[in-house]
Design a protein around this motif. Sequence first.
Motif, PDB file in Angstrom:
ATOM      1  N   PHE A 197       0.837  -1.203   0.000  1.00  0.00           N
ATOM      2  CA  PHE A 197       0.000   0.000   0.000  1.00  0.00           C
ATOM      3  C   PHE A 197       0.869   1.248   0.000  1.00  0.00           C
ATOM      4  CE2 PHE A 197      -1.869   3.351   2.742  1.00  0.00           C
ATOM      5  CZ  PHE A 197      -2.874   3.777   1.879  1.00  0.00           C
ATOM      6  N   ASN A 198       1.892   1.266   0.830  1.00  0.00           N
ATOM      7  CA  ASN A 198       2.816   2.400   0.857  1.00  0.00           C
ATOM      8  C   ASN A 198       3.434   2.651  -0.511  1.00  0.00           C
ATOM      9  OD1 ASN A 198       3.064   3.909   3.246  1.00  0.00           O
ATOM     10  ND2 ASN A 198       4.106   2.235   4.300  1.00  0.00           N
ATOM     11  N   ALA A 199       3.805   1.565  -1.174  1.00  0.00           N
ATOM     12  CA  ALA A 199       4.456   1.685  -2.473  1.00  0.00           C
ATOM     13  C   ALA A 199       3.511   2.198  -3.553  1.00  0.00           C
ATOM     14  CB  ALA A 199       5.038   0.333  -2.886  1.00  0.00           C
ATOM     15  N   LYS A 200       2.216   1.885  -3.411  1.00  0.00           N
ATOM     16  CA  LYS A 200       1.239   2.215  -4.456  1.00  0.00           C
ATOM     17  C   LYS A 200       0.353   3.416  -4.139  1.00  0.00           C
ATOM     18  CE  LYS A 200       0.927  -2.591  -6.048  1.00  0.00           C
ATOM     19  NZ  LYS A 200       0.077  -3.806  -6.110  1.00  0.00           N
ATOM     20  N   GLN A 311       8.905  19.697   6.956  1.00  0.00           N
ATOM     21  CA  GLN A 311       9.737  18.753   7.704  1.00  0.00           C
ATOM     22  C   GLN A 311       9.035  18.288   8.970  1.00  0.00           C
ATOM     23  OE1 GLN A 311      12.392  17.381   6.436  1.00  0.00           O
ATOM     24  NE2 GLN A 311      12.232  18.717   4.630  1.00  0.00           N
ATOM     25  N   ASN A 312       8.435  19.234   9.698  1.00  0.00           N
ATOM     26  CA  ASN A 312       7.695  18.862  10.911  1.00  0.00           C
ATOM     27  C   ASN A 312       6.477  18.012  10.571  1.00  0.00           C
ATOM     28  OD1 ASN A 312       9.470  20.219  12.578  1.00  0.00           O
ATOM     29  ND2 ASN A 312       8.230  22.088  12.672  1.00  0.00           N
ATOM     30  N   PHE A 313       5.868  18.327   9.451  1.00  0.00           N
ATOM     31  CA  PHE A 313       4.720  17.543   8.997  1.00  0.00           C
ATOM     32  C   PHE A 313       5.133  16.099   8.728  1.00  0.00           C
ATOM     33  CE2 PHE A 313       2.445  15.935   5.193  1.00  0.00           C
ATOM     34  CZ  PHE A 313       1.173  15.814   5.719  1.00  0.00           C
ATOM     35  N   LYS A 314       6.188  15.909   7.988  1.00  0.00           N
ATOM     36  CA  LYS A 314       6.638  14.554   7.644  1.00  0.00           C
ATOM     37  C   LYS A 314       7.069  13.772   8.887  1.00  0.00           C
ATOM     38  CE  LYS A 314       9.613  15.836   4.411  1.00  0.00           C
ATOM     39  NZ  LYS A 314      10.583  15.764   3.302  1.00  0.00           N
ATOM     40  N   ALA A 315       7.562  14.496   9.880  1.00  0.00           N
ATOM     41  CA  ALA A 315       8.026  13.834  11.102  1.00  0.00           C
ATOM     42  C   ALA A 315       6.873  13.222  11.895  1.00  0.00           C
ATOM     43  CB  ALA A 315       8.785  14.832  11.972  1.00  0.00           C
ATOM     44  N   LYS A 316       5.646  13.628  11.603  1.00  0.00           N
ATOM     45  CA  LYS A 316       4.483  13.088  12.307  1.00  0.00           C
ATOM     46  C   LYS A 316       4.180  11.643  11.899  1.00  0.00           C
ATOM     47  CE  LYS A 316       3.047  16.889  14.489  1.00  0.00           C
ATOM     48  NZ  LYS A 316       2.831  16.975  15.963  1.00  0.00           N
ATOM     49  N   PHE A 317       4.669  11.228  10.730  1.00  0.00           N
ATOM     50  CA  PHE A 317       4.335   9.914  10.186  1.00  0.00           C
ATOM     51  C   PHE A 317       5.418   8.886  10.530  1.00  0.00           C
ATOM     52  CE2 PHE A 317       2.052  12.994   7.723  1.00  0.00           C
ATOM     53  CZ  PHE A 317       0.892  12.375   7.300  1.00  0.00           C
ATOM     54  N   PHE A 320       2.953   5.393   7.630  1.00  0.00           N
ATOM     55  CA  PHE A 320       2.725   5.718   6.225  1.00  0.00           C
ATOM     56  C   PHE A 320       3.953   6.438   5.668  1.00  0.00           C
ATOM     57  CE2 PHE A 320       0.894   8.597   2.933  1.00  0.00           C
ATOM     58  CZ  PHE A 320       0.453   7.610   2.067  1.00  0.00           C
ATOM     59  N   ASP A 321       4.395   6.044   4.477  1.00  0.00           N
ATOM     60  CA  ASP A 321       5.583   6.629   3.858  1.00  0.00           C
ATOM     61  C   ASP A 321       5.217   7.952   3.191  1.00  0.00           C
ATOM     62  OD1 ASP A 321       7.926   7.262   2.563  1.00  0.00           O
ATOM     63  OD2 ASP A 321       8.278   5.235   1.791  1.00  0.00           O
ATOM     64  N   ILE A 322       5.141   8.995   3.993  1.00  0.00           N
ATOM     65  CA  ILE A 322       4.717  10.294   3.487  1.00  0.00           C
ATOM     66  C   ILE A 322       5.740  10.884   2.533  1.00  0.00           C
ATOM     67  CG2 ILE A 322       5.713  11.615   5.398  1.00  0.00           C
ATOM     68  CD1 ILE A 322       2.318  12.271   3.615  1.00  0.00           C
ATOM     69  N   ILE A 348      -2.604  10.167  13.251  1.00  0.00           N
ATOM     70  CA  ILE A 348      -2.431   9.521  11.948  1.00  0.00           C
ATOM     71  C   ILE A 348      -1.823   8.127  12.055  1.00  0.00           C
ATOM     72  CG2 ILE A 348      -0.133  10.502  11.463  1.00  0.00           C
ATOM     73  CD1 ILE A 348      -3.004  10.075   8.918  1.00  0.00           C
ATOM     74  N   ASN A 349      -0.947   7.938  13.017  1.00  0.00           N
ATOM     75  CA  ASN A 349      -0.290   6.624  13.131  1.00  0.00           C
ATOM     76  C   ASN A 349      -1.183   5.575  13.767  1.00  0.00           C
ATOM     77  OD1 ASN A 349       2.252   7.562  12.049  1.00  0.00           O
ATOM     78  ND2 ASN A 349       2.487   8.699  13.972  1.00  0.00           N
ATOM     79  N   GLN A 350      -2.219   6.035  14.466  1.00  0.00           N
ATOM     80  CA  GLN A 350      -3.206   5.092  14.999  1.00  0.00           C
ATOM     81  C   GLN A 350      -4.257   4.744  13.938  1.00  0.00           C
ATOM     82  OE1 GLN A 350      -2.247   7.915  17.205  1.00  0.00           O
ATOM     83  NE2 GLN A 350      -0.737   6.338  17.710  1.00  0.00           N
ATOM     84  N   VAL A 351      -4.372   5.594  12.923  1.00  0.00           N
ATOM     85  CA  VAL A 351      -5.341   5.361  11.857  1.00  0.00           C
ATOM     86  C   VAL A 351      -4.744   4.519  10.738  1.00  0.00           C
ATOM     87  CG1 VAL A 351      -6.800   6.470  10.105  1.00  0.00           C
ATOM     88  CG2 VAL A 351      -6.551   7.526  12.375  1.00  0.00           C
ATOM     89  N   ILE A 352      -3.585   4.917  10.264  1.00  0.00           N
ATOM     90  CA  ILE A 352      -2.944   4.224   9.136  1.00  0.00           C
ATOM     91  C   ILE A 352      -1.721   3.471   9.646  1.00  0.00           C
ATOM     92  CG2 ILE A 352      -1.927   4.501   6.846  1.00  0.00           C
ATOM     93  CD1 ILE A 352      -3.413   7.127   6.568  1.00  0.00           C
TER      94      ILE A 352
END
Length: 725
Positions: A197-200, A311-317, A320-322, A348-352
Amino acid sequence: MKSKSKILISSIAAIIAASLLAVANNENNNQDVLAAITKSSVVNKRVVKPRRQAKAYAVKNKPVKNVKTAKKPVKAEQTKAARGGSGDVLKPKVGTRPQDNLYLAVNSKWMKKAKIPADAVSTGSTDEISLKVNRQLRQDMADFADGKKPLPNIPNFDKAVELYKLARDIDKRNNDGAAPIKADLAKLEGIKDFADFNAKAADLYNNGMDLPLDLTVSPDMKNAQKNALYFSSAGTFLPDTSSYKDPNSQKLLAVLKKQSIDLLKLAGVSETDATTYAENALKFDGILAKNVKSAEQNADVTSQYNPMSIQNFKAKFTNFDIQQFLKGTVGKEPDQIIVTDPKFLTNINQVINQDNFAALKGWLIVDFINGAAGELSQKFIETAFPFSQAIGGQAKLPSTDKQAFSFVNGDFGELIGIYYGQTYFGADAKKDVTNMVNKILQTYESRLQNNTWLSKATKEKAIDKLKSLVVKVGYPDEQSGSYKNIQITPASQGGTLYGNDQAMTIESIKENLAQLFKPVNRNIWAMSGAEVNAAYNPQVNDVTLPAAILQAPFYSKTQSRAANWGGIGTVIGHEISHAFDNNGAQFDKYGNLHNWWTQKDYTEFKKRIKAEDKLFNGIKYAGTKIKGKQIVSENVADLGGLTVALQVAKSEGDNLRELFENNARIWRLKATPQAIKTILAVDVHAPNPLRANVQAQCQDDFYKVFKVKSSDGMWLDPKKRIQIW
């Protein structure tokens, strides 16, 4: 042109359409509201440019006459004063006095006779106009398709006609069955695990598949000349997060489950797999419902503006490979992203995650099959009907020709609006309405100048914003250019309705993301000229008055001037007032989220907003209680619109009784119980009868015109009457 026909309720597109782009519900057709709601993340697709439906063509109307009271009116002493008037506004009572209930006095005879069409969820002023315009435009589109009329000289209009041919050819669609969606369904079923899923995920997004998260490019609220990247959540299967607390929620979800299983079986999926997918989809929907905003929370536009560094946004994941997702969708990353729902990002990490993969995959498949069904065979269409029927109460499906036109109007609404305007909108009406707009603007400026609670500094800023406001009347002179890259593959070349719609979706998503590093196009109209609607856009500081709404009871050269002020006059004032409601007042003349108030003035303004919230909050309607916070911005606009229209009418010596009566008339509505319940859950407008009655109760002129006494049902203590603008 739309991106996807799936409207994700919490997505930025829906936010802009429903709240930021403050659209008045008197103009906003209830069929459209329910279409969006019942197709939340289930039967609509991601929208970059929201789907619109055409509404109305010009007709001659008889002058509006004063409402006659019955020979034996209800006695005043039998009633009690109440917010919204005495009596049940959902039950017609011929002979009601306007002193007791203005809405019932004006509309009871209509309410008794009015019938909701079997293929609709409501009927009312806007619905009736919509039926007329749709009937005319459907006939025109059929004549174009059959060669009975030459195509209009509108670039790309031939593409709309070609898509219409595919949409109405139900025999071909029946023969095609599930074939058009096989490849895309296989993509979703073929996702092996969370890593896959991450890849696609980026490819799924680019090809119009809904994901639990969404990216959209839209003007930056604090710099409206520049575009920004917004991050939002998917919507829930039920209309709103609050819907899951309703005792009936499990029954609705059971309907959706069965419907989804039946659709998947039609598409060739085994019953075992279909059942598993549906059960898992509901599990994931339950997770989303606990982690996304409600309609009431989204009513505050500024709460949706939460910028953070990329950068801070991406650090939340962490799951999921944001990074890969952004690379595959946006390409070049912006320095900043705006989060519309911080709660969703926090969780987000509890959802995905890996543990939720099976539920997530089921959600993707169920969302897809429900969304695609309307583009396939009649059997698919009928099988996909029960859930929306349960949500809205619609008795039967619209005919094939109605569905075909509605579908094409959703994709090519701008072009159809230009055609409607050029064909059916008169120059005299445009000139007269423009004159009305100018009078309201002049009166609004005078009211601001003479305002007793604003300081000179704030007055100057408010007037400067008002003078900068642009009002668009009728339809755009030129199309936005969204259609130039679209190619429709006809049936003779193997084209299908689903395939062409999917191609349009892909192009629209691509076009939207491509705007990220480009300046904002401020000339795009908020809606089609063929829509019975009106809107104010705070990020452009403009008002749109489509041609289709400029007819009775809103406007007519054959009805009295007072009636026109009570109709389109209040609508114009409503939209202008959105520039100064609790949301619009936070944007400056350039459309930027910027504080232009003195602290003292803004404190007083918030007190008045709170009073407007309190005025409506808790009013009982259709077995529930109104949420004042959810509808306060629209109520502020209603109040301002009626107040300024009254002042203009008084300056002309018009009959104010006719003004109040026609204002009540434009709000007339009869809807199914299911539709009422659903709209109350998500709509940011007050119920139509309350828009007529409560706002009238705040006008001192209403009491003078109708000689309302403290013993009458429409009496509201002077201390409780709200005045803002």
